[in-house]
Design an enzyme around this catalytic site. Structure first.
Site, PDB file in Angstrom:
ATOM      1  N   MET A  15       1.088  -3.204  -1.161  1.00 52.37           N
ATOM      2  CA  MET A  15       0.889  -2.823   0.241  1.00 52.37           C
ATOM      3  C   MET A  15       1.423  -3.929   1.135  1.00 52.37           C
ATOM      4  SD  MET A  15      -2.875  -1.030   0.269  1.00 52.37           S
ATOM      5  CE  MET A  15      -3.685  -2.221  -0.819  1.00 52.37           C
ATOM      6  N   ALA A  16       2.380  -3.589   1.959  1.00 53.84           N
ATOM      7  CA  ALA A  16       2.992  -4.571   2.856  1.00 53.84           C
ATOM      8  C   ALA A  16       1.939  -5.144   3.796  1.00 53.84           C
ATOM      9  CB  ALA A  16       4.111  -3.908   3.658  1.00 53.84           C
ATOM     10  N   CYS A 101       7.618   4.541   0.096  1.00 52.75           N
ATOM     11  CA  CYS A 101       7.191   4.096   1.427  1.00 52.75           C
ATOM     12  C   CYS A 101       7.764   5.008   2.507  1.00 52.75           C
ATOM     13  CB  CYS A 101       7.620   2.657   1.682  1.00 52.75           C
ATOM     14  SG  CYS A 101       7.123   2.066   3.325  1.00 52.75           S
ATOM     15  N   LYS A 140       7.911   4.207  -8.105  1.00 50.79           N
ATOM     16  CA  LYS A 140       6.815   4.809  -7.350  1.00 50.79           C
ATOM     17  C   LYS A 140       7.419   5.716  -6.273  1.00 50.79           C
ATOM     18  CE  LYS A 140       2.423   3.680  -5.126  1.00 50.79           C
ATOM     19  NZ  LYS A 140       2.485   4.352  -3.826  1.00 50.79           N
ATOM     20  N   ASN A 201      -1.936   8.119  -7.864  1.00 48.52           N
ATOM     21  CA  ASN A 201      -2.206   7.330  -6.656  1.00 48.52           C
ATOM     22  C   ASN A 201      -2.502   8.265  -5.492  1.00 48.52           C
ATOM     23  OD1 ASN A 201      -0.158   5.763  -4.232  1.00 48.52           O
ATOM     24  ND2 ASN A 201      -2.160   5.010  -4.784  1.00 48.52           N
ATOM     25  N   ASP A 203      -5.911   8.485  -2.317  1.00 51.50           N
ATOM     26  CA  ASP A 203      -7.295   8.859  -1.994  1.00 51.50           C
ATOM     27  C   ASP A 203      -8.306   8.501  -3.071  1.00 51.50           C
ATOM     28  OD1 ASP A 203      -6.152   9.832   0.288  1.00 51.50           O
ATOM     29  OD2 ASP A 203      -6.589  11.948  -0.083  1.00 51.50           O
ATOM     30  N   ARG A 226      -5.266   2.027  -0.186  1.00 52.48           N
ATOM     31  CA  ARG A 226      -6.112   1.833   0.987  1.00 52.48           C
ATOM     32  C   ARG A 226      -7.601   1.852   0.663  1.00 52.48           C
ATOM     33  NH1 ARG A 226      -4.681   6.175   5.020  1.00 52.48           N
ATOM     34  NH2 ARG A 226      -4.374   7.378   3.132  1.00 52.48           N
TER      35      ARG A 226
END
Length: 326
Positions: A15-16, A101, A140, A201, A203, A226
């Site tokens: 994650m950036a 992304c 990904k 990946n 939720d 997240r």
């Protein structure tokens, strides 16, 4: 299945601006089997950019890390993948290619999920990197580019044919960004389409989510993004749930504040006095706690560890008052 993926079932996503050494250290401590660096620009590395190269630094106690590259030029991607492999040696777990992304500044250059619109180019990138490195190469990506047009199963087959050792699938379309819900069904459909390991990946916010994703899709590993923000404990909960043992309880308010304080200190070791990037982490850790909403403006003014400590101390004092009233 590549033997590596049998031992790495719980992954912290790249994650950036989030998955730096400090955050990775805390997530690994809580049970993440492997963590990714923030995504690294192949172009940035090719310019010998120190701002880019420092993204490859390992966290304290981190034995291995996965590195995610983004870009769209096969030769540049391959050359920088080879440089990373040489530079990192045994510290490198594997190389991942970002084709998921959806951020405008990434896709506008033809990087990230824009590559889902050019599967031929995407395959060329994977082939070029595989030819340049000895480490496993993974990809990904998302459910598809355009909302309603699922291309992930076919895209996954093409990546496998190009030499990908595993694929990670996020259950949203690129056009969705992070809106709506992730569709886990696409993970199952990709799993049926390919023979390489599939990482699910999207939720995953609880231990129960990790189990449900695995059961519904048959995926080989779970990647949490997240759901770990302000919540590294999700890995301890997911690990327990996947192993069929009772999950540790959710952290209390004091534990969350203590973790935020540790995070700030770890970040300061890397960044020095200016740890502005801790602001968003602090917001995540403190969300829902008494006084957290009112403290937002103070957090947004914090720069140093001492600044954050003052806010944390105030919240602890407020918490003590609430407990006395209770």
């Amino acid at each position: 299945m590549h033997e590596f993926f049998q031992n790495h079932r719980l992954l912290l996503a790249p994650m950036a601006g989030v998955s730096d050494e400090a955050f990775r250290a805390l997530c690994r401590e809580q049970g993440a089997d492997l963590a990714f660096t923030e995504m690294v620009s192949a172009k940035g590395l090719s310019y010998a950019n120190e701002k880019t190269r420092h993204l490859l630094a390992l966290a304290p106690g981190e034995d291995q890390v996965a590195v995610q590259l983004f870009g769209h030029e096969p030769d540049t991607m391959a050359a920088q993948a080879a440089w990373i492999e040489q530079e990192m040696g045994e510290s490198l777990a594997y190389l991942d290619v970002n084709m998921g992304c959806p951020a405008r500044k990434i896709v506008s250059k033809g990087d990230g999920s824009a590559l889902m619109r050019e599967p031929g180019l995407a395959a060329s990138i994977v082939r070029a990197i595989r030819a340049a490195v000895a480490h496993p190469v993974t990809v990904k990506f998302r459910r598809g580019w355009a909302q309603g047009e699922e291309t992930a199963p076919d895209f996954a087959r093409r990546m496998e044919d190009a030499g990908a050792c595993a694929v990670a699938v996020h259950g949203r379309f690129a056009e969705q960004l992070y809106r709506g819900s992730a569709d886990w069904g696409v993970v199952a459909r990709v799993k049926e389409a390919v023979d390489v390991p599939v990482i699910g990946n999207g939720d995953v916010r609880t231990g129960a989510d990790a189990v449900a994703l695995t059961v519904r899709t048959g995926c080989d590993a779970v990647m949490i993004a997240r759901g770990a923000e302000g919540n590294p404990w999700v890995f301890a909960q997911a690990k327990a749930a996947l192993e069929g043992v009772p999950e540790p309880p959710a952290p209390g308010a004091r534990e969350r504040i203590a973790m935020a304080r540790r995070h700030a200190r770890l970040l300061s070791r890397r960044e020095g006095k200016n740890i502005v990037r801790m602001r968003k982490h602090a917001m995540w850790y403190l969300a829902g706690l008494p006084g957290a909403a009112a403290a937002r403006a103070k957090i947004n003014a914090c720069v140093s560890v001492e600044d954050f400590d003052r806010v944390f101390d105030e919240l602890l004092a407020l918490l003590g008052e609430h407990e006395q009233e209770g």
